[in-house]
Design a protein around this motif. Structure first.
Motif, PDB file in Angstrom:
ATOM      1  N   PRO A 103       0.801  -1.227   0.000  1.00 65.23           N
ATOM      2  CA  PRO A 103       0.000   0.000   0.000  1.00 65.23           C
ATOM      3  C   PRO A 103       0.838   1.284   0.000  1.00 65.23           C
ATOM      4  O   PRO A 103       0.411   2.296  -0.534  1.00 65.23           O
ATOM      5  CB  PRO A 103      -0.829  -0.090   1.272  1.00 65.23           C
ATOM      6  N   ASP A 104       2.022   1.235   0.546  1.00 61.87           N
ATOM      7  CA  ASP A 104       2.851   2.439   0.647  1.00 61.87           C
ATOM      8  C   ASP A 104       3.913   2.547  -0.453  1.00 61.87           C
ATOM      9  O   ASP A 104       4.691   3.487  -0.455  1.00 61.87           O
ATOM     10  CB  ASP A 104       3.520   2.489   2.019  1.00 61.87           C
ATOM     11  N   ARG A 105       3.949   1.578  -1.389  1.00 62.48           N
ATOM     12  CA  ARG A 105       4.960   1.583  -2.457  1.00 62.48           C
ATOM     13  C   ARG A 105       4.303   1.291  -3.799  1.00 62.48           C
ATOM     14  O   ARG A 105       3.240   0.682  -3.854  1.00 62.48           O
ATOM     15  CB  ARG A 105       6.011   0.509  -2.203  1.00 62.48           C
ATOM     16  N   PRO A 106       4.969   1.651  -4.890  1.00 63.71           N
ATOM     17  CA  PRO A 106       4.452   1.250  -6.207  1.00 63.71           C
ATOM     18  C   PRO A 106       4.638  -0.255  -6.415  1.00 63.71           C
ATOM     19  O   PRO A 106       5.283  -0.927  -5.605  1.00 63.71           O
ATOM     20  CB  PRO A 106       5.300   2.060  -7.181  1.00 63.71           C
ATOM     21  N   LEU A 107       4.123  -0.734  -7.504  1.00 62.92           N
ATOM     22  CA  LEU A 107       4.216  -2.154  -7.842  1.00 62.92           C
ATOM     23  C   LEU A 107       5.671  -2.600  -7.854  1.00 62.92           C
ATOM     24  O   LEU A 107       6.527  -1.958  -8.452  1.00 62.92           O
ATOM     25  CB  LEU A 107       3.581  -2.405  -9.215  1.00 62.92           C
ATOM     26  N   ASP A 108       5.960  -3.713  -7.189  1.00 61.47           N
ATOM     27  CA  ASP A 108       7.304  -4.281  -7.131  1.00 61.47           C
ATOM     28  C   ASP A 108       7.267  -5.609  -7.877  1.00 61.47           C
ATOM     29  O   ASP A 108       6.362  -6.420  -7.664  1.00 61.47           O
ATOM     30  CB  ASP A 108       7.702  -4.479  -5.665  1.00 61.47           C
ATOM     31  N   THR A 109       8.232  -5.850  -8.757  1.00 57.94           N
ATOM     32  CA  THR A 109       8.239  -7.073  -9.562  1.00 57.94           C
ATOM     33  C   THR A 109       9.531  -7.853  -9.352  1.00 57.94           C
ATOM     34  O   THR A 109      10.531  -7.307  -8.905  1.00 57.94           O
ATOM     35  CB  THR A 109       8.083  -6.747 -11.062  1.00 57.94           C
ATOM     36  N   HIS A 110       9.475  -9.129  -9.720  1.00 58.95           N
ATOM     37  CA  HIS A 110      10.640  -9.996  -9.562  1.00 58.95           C
ATOM     38  C   HIS A 110      10.564 -11.108 -10.603  1.00 58.95           C
ATOM     39  O   HIS A 110       9.482 -11.528 -11.013  1.00 58.95           O
ATOM     40  CB  HIS A 110      10.654 -10.603  -8.159  1.00 58.95           C
ATOM     41  N   ALA A 111      11.723 -11.584 -11.060  1.00 58.01           N
ATOM     42  CA  ALA A 111      11.808 -12.708 -11.989  1.00 58.01           C
ATOM     43  C   ALA A 111      12.773 -13.736 -11.421  1.00 58.01           C
ATOM     44  O   ALA A 111      13.798 -13.371 -10.848  1.00 58.01           O
ATOM     45  CB  ALA A 111      12.300 -12.231 -13.352  1.00 58.01           C
ATOM     46  N   TRP A 112      12.428 -14.996 -11.565  1.00 58.22           N
ATOM     47  CA  TRP A 112      13.309 -16.059 -11.098  1.00 58.22           C
ATOM     48  C   TRP A 112      13.198 -17.243 -12.050  1.00 58.22           C
ATOM     49  O   TRP A 112      12.276 -17.333 -12.840  1.00 58.22           O
ATOM     50  CB  TRP A 112      13.037 -16.431  -9.642  1.00 58.22           C
ATOM     51  N   LEU A 113      14.182 -18.137 -11.992  1.00 62.02           N
ATOM     52  CA  LEU A 113      14.278 -19.216 -12.965  1.00 62.02           C
ATOM     53  C   LEU A 113      14.493 -20.552 -12.273  1.00 62.02           C
ATOM     54  O   LEU A 113      15.296 -20.659 -11.345  1.00 62.02           O
ATOM     55  CB  LEU A 113      15.449 -18.942 -13.924  1.00 62.02           C
ATOM     56  N   ASP A 114      13.780 -21.567 -12.755  1.00 55.01           N
ATOM     57  CA  ASP A 114      13.926 -22.951 -12.296  1.00 55.01           C
ATOM     58  C   ASP A 114      14.276 -23.824 -13.498  1.00 55.01           C
ATOM     59  O   ASP A 114      13.766 -23.589 -14.595  1.00 55.01           O
ATOM     60  CB  ASP A 114      12.609 -23.492 -11.727  1.00 55.01           C
ATOM     61  N   ALA A 115      15.098 -24.840 -13.268  1.00 56.43           N
ATOM     62  CA  ALA A 115      15.410 -25.798 -14.325  1.00 56.43           C
ATOM     63  C   ALA A 115      15.880 -27.095 -13.689  1.00 56.43           C
ATOM     64  O   ALA A 115      16.651 -27.081 -12.737  1.00 56.43           O
ATOM     65  CB  ALA A 115      16.497 -25.259 -15.241  1.00 56.43           C
ATOM     66  N   ALA A 116      15.402 -28.210 -14.213  1.00 55.51           N
ATOM     67  CA  ALA A 116      15.853 -29.544 -13.795  1.00 55.51           C
ATOM     68  C   ALA A 116      15.791 -29.736 -12.284  1.00 55.51           C
ATOM     69  O   ALA A 116      16.659 -30.355 -11.695  1.00 55.51           O
ATOM     70  CB  ALA A 116      17.260 -29.816 -14.313  1.00 55.51           C
ATOM     71  N   GLY A 117      14.772 -29.160 -11.638  1.00 53.87           N
ATOM     72  CA  GLY A 117      14.627 -29.292 -10.198  1.00 53.87           C
ATOM     73  C   GLY A 117      15.556 -28.402  -9.398  1.00 53.87           C
ATOM     74  O   GLY A 117      15.669 -28.534  -8.185  1.00 53.87           O
ATOM     75  N   VAL A 118      16.237 -27.461 -10.052  1.00 57.99           N
ATOM     76  CA  VAL A 118      17.199 -26.573  -9.404  1.00 57.99           C
ATOM     77  C   VAL A 118      16.669 -25.141  -9.429  1.00 57.99           C
ATOM     78  O   VAL A 118      16.135 -24.693 -10.438  1.00 57.99           O
ATOM     79  CB  VAL A 118      18.566 -26.628 -10.137  1.00 57.99           C
ATOM     80  N   LYS A 119      16.823 -24.444  -8.311  1.00 55.91           N
ATOM     81  CA  LYS A 119      16.486 -23.022  -8.247  1.00 55.91           C
ATOM     82  C   LYS A 119      17.692 -22.271  -8.801  1.00 55.91           C
ATOM     83  O   LYS A 119      18.701 -22.118  -8.133  1.00 55.91           O
ATOM     84  CB  LYS A 119      16.196 -22.614  -6.804  1.00 55.91           C
ATOM     85  N   VAL A 120      17.588 -21.787 -10.035  1.00 50.99           N
ATOM     86  CA  VAL A 120      18.751 -21.274 -10.753  1.00 50.99           C
ATOM     87  C   VAL A 120      19.059 -19.824 -10.388  1.00 50.99           C
ATOM     88  O   VAL A 120      20.161 -19.524  -9.951  1.00 50.99           O
ATOM     89  CB  VAL A 120      18.571 -21.440 -12.280  1.00 50.99           C
ATOM     90  N   THR A 121      18.150 -18.910 -10.603  1.00 50.86           N
ATOM     91  CA  THR A 121      18.396 -17.496 -10.279  1.00 50.86           C
ATOM     92  C   THR A 121      17.178 -16.901  -9.575  1.00 50.86           C
ATOM     93  O   THR A 121      16.069 -17.397  -9.702  1.00 50.86           O
ATOM     94  CB  THR A 121      18.685 -16.634 -11.529  1.00 50.86           C
TER      95      THR A 121
END
Length: 158
Positions: free
Chosen positions: A125-143
């Motif tokens: 409510p006190d900030r603008p929209l915050d976004t994030h991107a992340w990547l998964d592959a082969a059962g691994v949390k990559v980035t």
């Protein structure tokens, strides 16, 4: 003086790495730069179309692409995760979550490993929209991990 010590330590650490890891970091840094420039010059929807199809998080293709496959694929995903993270930390430009996820996705695709790029948003409510991107592959949390609390996954790129 401290910057000189830090640079010297960085190069010393880099020299101790094997050629394979040096190559991975170099490749990661090139892709981070290319994608950073592409994100500045090309509208994101157009750029994203070249990387896959947008689907909702509940789509069955998301689970299939992120699932563990072979040991080799998981090993490659971990190595690329390491290289992109290190490359982003030492890049002379700001490499945030989106170029990191995109660079890792390109590197994995070149090695024929499927991945899922996830996009999330958090509205405070006190900030603008915050976004994030992340990547998964082969059962691994990559980035992009650990993803911050309060982010709702809104779309995936498969």
């Amino acid at each position: 003086m401290p910057a000189t010590v830090s640079i010297r330590r960085t190069f010393s650490s880099f020299r101790k790495l094997g050629w394979r890891r040096r190559g991975l970091i170099g490749e990661a840094m090139v892709w981070l730069l290319v994608l950073r420039v592409a994100l500045i010059l090309i509208p994101f929807p157009r750029l994203a179309r070249t990387m896959g199809a947008f689907v909702p998080p509940a789509d069955p293709r998301v689970a299939a692409a992120a699932a563990a496959t072979t040991r080799d694929a998981a090993r490659l995903a971990r190595e690329i995760s390491w290289a992109v993270t290190r490359g982003a930390a030492h890049a002379p430009f700001k490499a945030v979550c989106l170029p990191q996820a995109m660079a890792a996705r390109v590197m994995l695709k070149r090695r024929e490993v499927e991945s899922v790029m996830r996009f999330g948003a958090a509205l405070a409510p006190d900030r603008p929209l915050d976004t994030h991107a992340w990547l998964d592959a082969a059962g691994v949390k990559v980035t992009g991990y650990p993803a911050a609390r309060g982010f709702a996954e809104i779309a995936c790129l498969v």
